[in-house]
Design an enzyme around this catalytic site. Structure first.
Site, PDB file in Angstrom:
ATOM      1  CB  CYS A   3       5.391   1.757   7.134  1.00 62.96           C
ATOM      2  SG  CYS A   3       4.853   3.298   6.371  1.00 62.96           S
ATOM      3  CG  LEU A   4       6.496   1.022   1.010  1.00 63.21           C
ATOM      4  CD1 LEU A   4       5.790   1.431  -0.283  1.00 63.21           C
ATOM      5  CD2 LEU A   4       7.598   0.019   0.736  1.00 63.21           C
ATOM      6  CD  GLN A  55       3.277   5.643   2.786  1.00 62.99           C
ATOM      7  OE1 GLN A  55       2.263   5.145   2.299  1.00 62.99           O
ATOM      8  NE2 GLN A  55       4.309   4.933   3.209  1.00 62.99           N
ATOM      9  N   GLY A  96       0.825  -1.197   0.000  1.00 65.46           N
ATOM     10  CA  GLY A  96       0.000   0.000   0.000  1.00 65.46           C
ATOM     11  C   GLY A  96       0.858   1.244   0.000  1.00 65.46           C
ATOM     12  CG  HIS A 131      -0.319   0.815   7.277  1.00 65.30           C
ATOM     13  ND1 HIS A 131       0.671   0.454   8.159  1.00 65.30           N
ATOM     14  CD2 HIS A 131       0.286   1.645   6.386  1.00 65.30           C
ATOM     15  CE1 HIS A 131       1.814   1.047   7.815  1.00 65.30           C
ATOM     16  NE2 HIS A 131       1.597   1.765   6.736  1.00 65.30           N
ATOM     17  CD  GLU A 132      -0.880   2.385   2.874  1.00 64.73           C
ATOM     18  OE1 GLU A 132      -0.576   3.593   2.807  1.00 64.73           O
ATOM     19  OE2 GLU A 132      -0.019   1.500   3.008  1.00 64.73           O
ATOM     20  CG  HIS A 148       0.274   6.524   5.885  1.00 62.47           C
ATOM     21  ND1 HIS A 148       1.378   7.033   6.535  1.00 62.47           N
ATOM     22  CD2 HIS A 148       0.596   5.254   5.536  1.00 62.47           C
ATOM     23  CE1 HIS A 148       2.329   6.115   6.584  1.00 62.47           C
ATOM     24  NE2 HIS A 148       1.872   5.022   5.995  1.00 62.47           N
TER      25      HIS A 148
END
Length: 158
Positions: free
Chosen positions: A88-89, A51, A46, A130-131, A134
């Site tokens: 997470c990226l 991000q 994701g 999670h996304e 953000h």
């Protein structure tokens, strides 16, 4: 299309609440295409617009079958519970123990502004939550129980 730089946890943009998307135009389509390429290149599940430094309510989720484009998403329903490793990226190389719902349903718009619903269990439910976090300036490290050790990750076959 082009790759976007993924911001890391220290960047203040990751801790801000994003604004809704109001224009469904070529600029949005470019962002979605760039985010899809960036997500694929980073081998992630994701990616949220903040991000990549864009404070808009835009999320991509790779279900394994397709990449869902979630614009102005809201969580409609959750049930169950799962506790597991989450990465997470924007927090490269680290994983935390995070409690999430085991099922989640979201309502969002597509790139043309049409509303639709999507649902998922386990990893997809985790990714939705999670996304969407953000978009409200929340990084998983703020809600995790603790970071996982290298030994724990090795035992998890990560």
């Amino acid at each position: 299309m082009g790759l976007r730089k993924i911001l890391t946890d220290k960047d203040p943009a990751l801790h801000k609440v994003c604004r809704p998307v109001e224009k469904f135009d070529g600029r949005l389509h470019r962002l979605l295409d760039d985010m899809a390429e960036t997500l694929e290149q980073a081998n992630g599940v994701g990616l949220a617009a903040p991000q990549v430094g864009i404070l808009r309510r835009v999320v991509l989720v790779d279900t394994g079958e397709e990449i869902l484009e979630l614009i102005n998403p809201t969580l409609l329903e959750t049930s169950g519970e799962q506790v597991g490793a989450e990465g997470c990226l924007s927090v490269p190389g680290k994983y935390g123990l995070v409690k999430r719902p085991n099922y989640a349903k979201v309502r969002a718009q597509d790139r043309n502004g049409n509303w639709y619903e999507a649902e998922g269990e386990e990893l997809i439910a985790r990714c939705f939550c999670h996304e969407l976090d953000h978009l409200d300036g929340i990084v998983y490290t703020e809600i995790m129980e603790r970071f996982l050790t290298e030994e724990e990750l090795a035992g998890d076959n990560k």
